[in-house]
Design a protein around this motif. Structure first.
Motif, PDB file in Angstrom:
ATOM      1  N   LEU A 188      18.661  10.161 -29.248  1.00 31.74           N
ATOM      2  CA  LEU A 188      17.906  10.173 -28.006  1.00 31.74           C
ATOM      3  C   LEU A 188      18.813  10.467 -26.817  1.00 31.74           C
ATOM      4  CD1 LEU A 188      15.587   7.077 -28.592  1.00 31.74           C
ATOM      5  CD2 LEU A 188      14.877   9.469 -28.483  1.00 31.74           C
ATOM      6  N   GLU A 189      20.010   9.915 -26.825  1.00 29.27           N
ATOM      7  CA  GLU A 189      20.961  10.157 -25.736  1.00 29.27           C
ATOM      8  C   GLU A 189      21.327  11.628 -25.646  1.00 29.27           C
ATOM      9  OE1 GLU A 189      25.418   8.663 -24.281  1.00 29.27           O
ATOM     10  OE2 GLU A 189      24.458   7.795 -26.057  1.00 29.27           O
ATOM     11  N   ALA A 240      12.716  12.159 -24.348  1.00 29.94           N
ATOM     12  CA  ALA A 240      13.807  11.366 -24.924  1.00 29.94           C
ATOM     13  C   ALA A 240      14.070  10.119 -24.078  1.00 29.94           C
ATOM     14  CB  ALA A 240      15.070  12.216 -25.025  1.00 29.94           C
ATOM     15  N   ARG A 241      14.105  10.270 -22.764  1.00 33.03           N
ATOM     16  CA  ARG A 241      14.368   9.124 -21.883  1.00 33.03           C
ATOM     17  C   ARG A 241      13.219   8.122 -21.930  1.00 33.03           C
ATOM     18  NH1 ARG A 241      18.733   9.319 -18.750  1.00 33.03           N
ATOM     19  NH2 ARG A 241      19.811  11.323 -18.490  1.00 33.03           N
ATOM     20  N   ALA A 242      11.999   8.634 -21.984  1.00 35.18           N
ATOM     21  CA  ALA A 242      10.849   7.733 -22.069  1.00 35.18           C
ATOM     22  C   ALA A 242      10.898   6.926 -23.359  1.00 35.18           C
ATOM     23  CB  ALA A 242       9.556   8.546 -22.005  1.00 35.18           C
ATOM     24  N   THR A 243      11.289   7.564 -24.448  1.00 37.41           N
ATOM     25  CA  THR A 243      11.395   6.878 -25.733  1.00 37.41           C
ATOM     26  C   THR A 243      12.480   5.805 -25.686  1.00 37.41           C
ATOM     27  OG1 THR A 243      10.696   8.896 -26.887  1.00 37.41           O
ATOM     28  CG2 THR A 243      11.743   7.187 -28.215  1.00 37.41           C
ATOM     29  N   GLY A 265       4.678   0.282 -20.771  1.00 31.45           N
ATOM     30  CA  GLY A 265       3.676   1.226 -21.269  1.00 31.45           C
ATOM     31  C   GLY A 265       4.267   2.619 -21.417  1.00 31.45           C
ATOM     32  N   PHE A 266       3.720   3.407 -22.326  1.00 36.81           N
ATOM     33  CA  PHE A 266       4.245   4.742 -22.582  1.00 36.81           C
ATOM     34  C   PHE A 266       4.124   5.625 -21.347  1.00 36.81           C
ATOM     35  CE2 PHE A 266       3.610   9.144 -24.213  1.00 36.81           C
ATOM     36  CZ  PHE A 266       4.866   9.328 -24.751  1.00 36.81           C
ATOM     37  N   ASP A 267       2.969   5.609 -20.690  1.00 38.17           N
ATOM     38  CA  ASP A 267       2.754   6.463 -19.524  1.00 38.17           C
ATOM     39  C   ASP A 267       3.715   6.107 -18.395  1.00 38.17           C
ATOM     40  OD1 ASP A 267       0.700   7.871 -20.760  1.00 38.17           O
ATOM     41  OD2 ASP A 267      -0.818   6.445 -20.116  1.00 38.17           O
ATOM     42  N   ALA A 268       3.935   4.805 -18.179  1.00 35.77           N
ATOM     43  CA  ALA A 268       4.869   4.377 -17.137  1.00 35.77           C
ATOM     44  C   ALA A 268       6.290   4.825 -17.474  1.00 35.77           C
ATOM     45  CB  ALA A 268       4.814   2.860 -16.972  1.00 35.77           C
ATOM     46  N   ALA A 269       6.636   4.732 -18.745  1.00 39.36           N
ATOM     47  CA  ALA A 269       7.975   5.160 -19.179  1.00 39.36           C
ATOM     48  C   ALA A 269       8.156   6.655 -18.988  1.00 39.36           C
ATOM     49  CB  ALA A 269       8.191   4.781 -20.646  1.00 39.36           C
ATOM     50  N   VAL A 270       7.114   7.425 -19.260  1.00 38.63           N
ATOM     51  CA  VAL A 270       7.181   8.880 -19.088  1.00 38.63           C
ATOM     52  C   VAL A 270       7.384   9.231 -17.618  1.00 38.63           C
ATOM     53  CG1 VAL A 270       5.840  11.016 -19.212  1.00 38.63           C
ATOM     54  CG2 VAL A 270       5.861   9.456 -21.151  1.00 38.63           C
TER      55      VAL A 270
END
Length: 283
Positions: free
Chosen positions: A179-180, A194-197, A207-212
């Motif tokens: 991921l890095e 990758a950063r959201a994951t 949450g996934f959307d917030a991470a994205v």
């Protein structure tokens, strides 16, 4: 009225034929009941019928019940038959075969999960392959699997990307380096995914959307500027809180002063009124 198709009969019709007929009924609830009955009273004779129906069954819940019924049969017979479906031309046959392998959970099937399946052009096949790969992968091959999955970051729509993120997260810390590396790449879509994951891996409650959205901000500004921007926002928020408290205190002081002035005026007025009363009385 719903038709109920019994599996155990005495009319001379074989149980397999009865199951096959029930599984092809027009009513989805009849098909679901038939799949449940086949799993509740497993018979190796049902194997072919169940596998064939998996490839064409339109209802998700019935398909899931069919896979469950297959897990109830002896694995030495089920695994070779399901393996044949992995090379089928129909994408649903492939995805359902993979799903069934994940339910059976026999690690000997790991060798059947090819890179071609993990990269299948059909999104549903690929998503299912990712899930079963994470379930079956040996410990010593997790790093290679993480690299393979990371190579597909940025693929598809939101649900597709969420599925890939979950697969990478389920692999654990071994997915960190992959991921890095992807996050440092030139493709902003891949980098953001990758950063959201990674954000989700570090904080599963996010949450996934917030991470994205946070990942997109980091990619757009760069890690250092994004961190500085977040710091400034926090400082402004704190300053806003202090200003609010100061204004409140100032307002309180003004109110106190006004109250004191009012009381003083009232006192003066009362004194004058008293003096006038005395003066009148003396007269």
């Amino acid at each position: 009225m719903q038709e109920v198709v019994p599996i155990n009969t005495t009319d001379g019709t074989s149980r397999t034929a009865r199951v096959a007929r029930a599984l092809s009924a027009e009513d989805g609830s009849v098909r679901l009941q038939a799949a449940l009955a086949a799993g509740s009273d497993p018979d190796p004779g049902f194997l072919e019928t169940l596998v064939e129906r998996c490839a064409v069954e339109p209802d998700f819940f019935v398909r899931d019940m069919l896979s469950w019924a297959l897990t109830r049969l002896p694995t030495e017979a089920t695994l070779p038959r399901v393996r044949r479906e992995l090379a089928a031309g129909r994408s649903q046959a492939r995805s359902q075969a993979l799903h069934t392998l994940s339910k059976i959970g026999d690690r000997s099937a790991w060798a059947w999960i090819t890179r071609g399946m993990l990269r299948d052009a059909d999104d549903e096949v690929a998503r299912t392959a990712w899930r079963v790969a994470v379930v079956l992968v040996p410990e010593e091959e997790k790093e290679d699997l993480a690299d393979e999955l990371a190579g597909q970051l940025g693929r598809g729509d939101r649900e597709m990307r969420l599925s890939l993120s979950r697969a990478l997260i389920d692999l654990g810390d071994v997915s960190g380096p992959a991921l890095e590396q992807a996050a440092a790449g030139a493709d902003p879509v891949v980098a953001a995914h990758a950063r959201a994951t990674e954000l989700l891996r570090q904080n599963p409650e996010a949450g996934f959307d917030a991470a994205v959205e946070e990942a997109k901000r980091i990619v757009a500004l760069g890690p250092e500027r994004a961190a500085a921007s977040a710091g400034e926002a926090g400082a402004q928020e704190a300053a806003g809180t202090e200003d609010g408290a100061g204004a409140e205190n100032e307002a309180g002081t003004e109110v106190t002063a006004a109250t004191a002035k009012s009381m003083e005026s009232a006192k003066t007025a009362k004194t004058v009124e008293t003096a006038k009363t005395v003066e009148t009385a003396e007269c």
